[in-house]
Scaffold this motif. Structure first.
Motif, PDB file in Angstrom:
ATOM      1  N   LEU A 158       0.828  -1.211   0.000  1.00 46.59           N
ATOM      2  CA  LEU A 158       0.000   0.000   0.000  1.00 46.59           C
ATOM      3  C   LEU A 158       0.863   1.263   0.000  1.00 46.59           C
ATOM      4  N   GLU A 159       1.969   1.246   0.747  1.00 48.08           N
ATOM      5  CA  GLU A 159       2.846   2.416   0.809  1.00 48.08           C
ATOM      6  C   GLU A 159       3.415   2.746  -0.570  1.00 48.08           C
ATOM      7  N   THR A 160       3.835   1.740  -1.311  1.00 49.09           N
ATOM      8  CA  THR A 160       4.389   1.977  -2.651  1.00 49.09           C
ATOM      9  C   THR A 160       3.335   2.555  -3.578  1.00 49.09           C
ATOM     10  N   LEU A 161       2.138   1.984  -3.557  1.00 48.85           N
ATOM     11  CA  LEU A 161       1.070   2.469  -4.425  1.00 48.85           C
ATOM     12  C   LEU A 161       0.678   3.909  -4.077  1.00 48.85           C
ATOM     13  N   GLU A 162       0.571   4.219  -2.792  1.00 49.36           N
ATOM     14  CA  GLU A 162       0.199   5.578  -2.385  1.00 49.36           C
ATOM     15  C   GLU A 162       1.305   6.580  -2.725  1.00 49.36           C
ATOM     16  N   ARG A 163       2.562   6.156  -2.610  1.00 46.28           N
ATOM     17  CA  ARG A 163       3.669   7.047  -2.967  1.00 46.28           C
ATOM     18  C   ARG A 163       3.605   7.374  -4.454  1.00 46.28           C
ATOM     19  N   TRP A 164       3.360   6.375  -5.290  1.00 46.84           N
ATOM     20  CA  TRP A 164       3.220   6.612  -6.723  1.00 46.84           C
ATOM     21  C   TRP A 164       2.046   7.537  -7.006  1.00 46.84           C
ATOM     22  N   CYS A 165       0.947   7.326  -6.304  1.00 45.23           N
ATOM     23  CA  CYS A 165      -0.239   8.175  -6.510  1.00 45.23           C
ATOM     24  C   CYS A 165       0.061   9.622  -6.139  1.00 45.23           C
ATOM     25  N   ASP A 166       0.714   9.820  -4.984  1.00 47.97           N
ATOM     26  CA  ASP A 166       1.019  11.182  -4.511  1.00 47.97           C
ATOM     27  C   ASP A 166       1.994  11.901  -5.434  1.00 47.97           C
TER      28      ASP A 166
END
Length: 255
Positions: free
Chosen positions: A82-90
């Motif tokens: 989840l952290e990787t996906l949210e970082r990419w989104c941000d």
């Protein structure tokens, strides 16, 4: 066959393979269709061009323990995924989304990540909303009077007035060349910007109006400063090791 679904960030070569392949996915491939209503004739349907695709992956399981149906290499670390996906989104990261064994290989941005838990298993379920992206490029136009082609700045526009902020090293001749393909239009470009009193003097940070070529006004008469500059002559005196600047009319008076 077991399919895997992955995201790759080309800029860093980082890859994230979803630990459990979603039960379903649907990629939307739209086109712009416009309906025009014509007086007395009714409706007409027109093709309006290519549109960006999108997809929403629902109930994506990020497991807190390894299940038999997890893909090989999966980790029981839901919040690391989840952290990787949210970082990419941000960060607005440009990603490639791929589904193994299919032609799906799309350039996407992550538009939204929704996450939560259920059933007390500590597994995390997420919804991923993604939208296609593509790089915008300036159009290539044919050079007048020849067969060569040159990339023109996209700000020229065929029907709309644009603005341009002057950069260090710019001059009106080069800007007219860039926007219209004809440096000799520089004086007409100056006339479209009344704040320019001397076409030879523009400054970094100055915001210029760039109208379409067919809306350029006629060139203004030269200002007194430009007329004086045109009459100025320079010569170098090697014995005195200095430049001499003198107006042409003053030189005539001394003869």
């Amino acid at each position: 066959m077991l399919r895997t679904m992955s995201f790759v960030e080309p800029a860093t070569r980082k890859e994230l393979v979803l630990p459990v392949t979603p039960a379903e996915y649907f990629w939307r491939h739209p086109a712009r269709i416009e309906v025009v209503r014509l007086d007395q004739l009714g409706e007409a349907t027109l093709y309006g061009g290519y549109a960006m695709g999108d997809c929403t992956l629902e109930d994506v399981l990020l497991p807190a323990q390894l299940y038999p149906f997890c893909v090989p290499g999966a980790r029981a670390a839901p919040y690391a995924y989840l952290e990787t996906l949210e970082r990419w989104c941000d960060a607005g990261a440009r990603l490639q989304w791929m589904v193994s064994g299919t032609p799906v290989n799309a350039s996407v941005l992550l538009a939204e990540i929704t996450q939560g838990e259920r059933d007390g298993t500590n597994d995390v379920y997420i919804t991923i909303t993604m939208r296609q992206w593509r790089k915008l490029e300036a159009p290539v136009l044919a050079v007048s009077g020849g067969s060569a082609a040159t990339a023109r700045d996209s700000q020229t526009g065929a029907s709309a007035t644009k603005t341009y902020t002057v950069q260090a090293g710019d001059c009106l001749w080069s800007l007219a060349e860039q926007f219209y393909g004809d440096g000799s239009l520089c004086r007409r470009l100056a006339a479209a910007n009344p704040e320019i009193t001397n076409p030879n003097l523009i400054y970094p940070g100055q915001v210029l109006t760039i109208p379409p070529a067919d809306r350029l006004p006629a060139a203004n008469a030269d200002s007194p400063s430009v007329q004086a500059a045109d009459r100025t002559r320079t010569s170098y005196d090697p014995e005195a090791a200095r430049w001499r600047v003198q107006l042409a009319k003053e030189q005539a008076a001394m003869r």
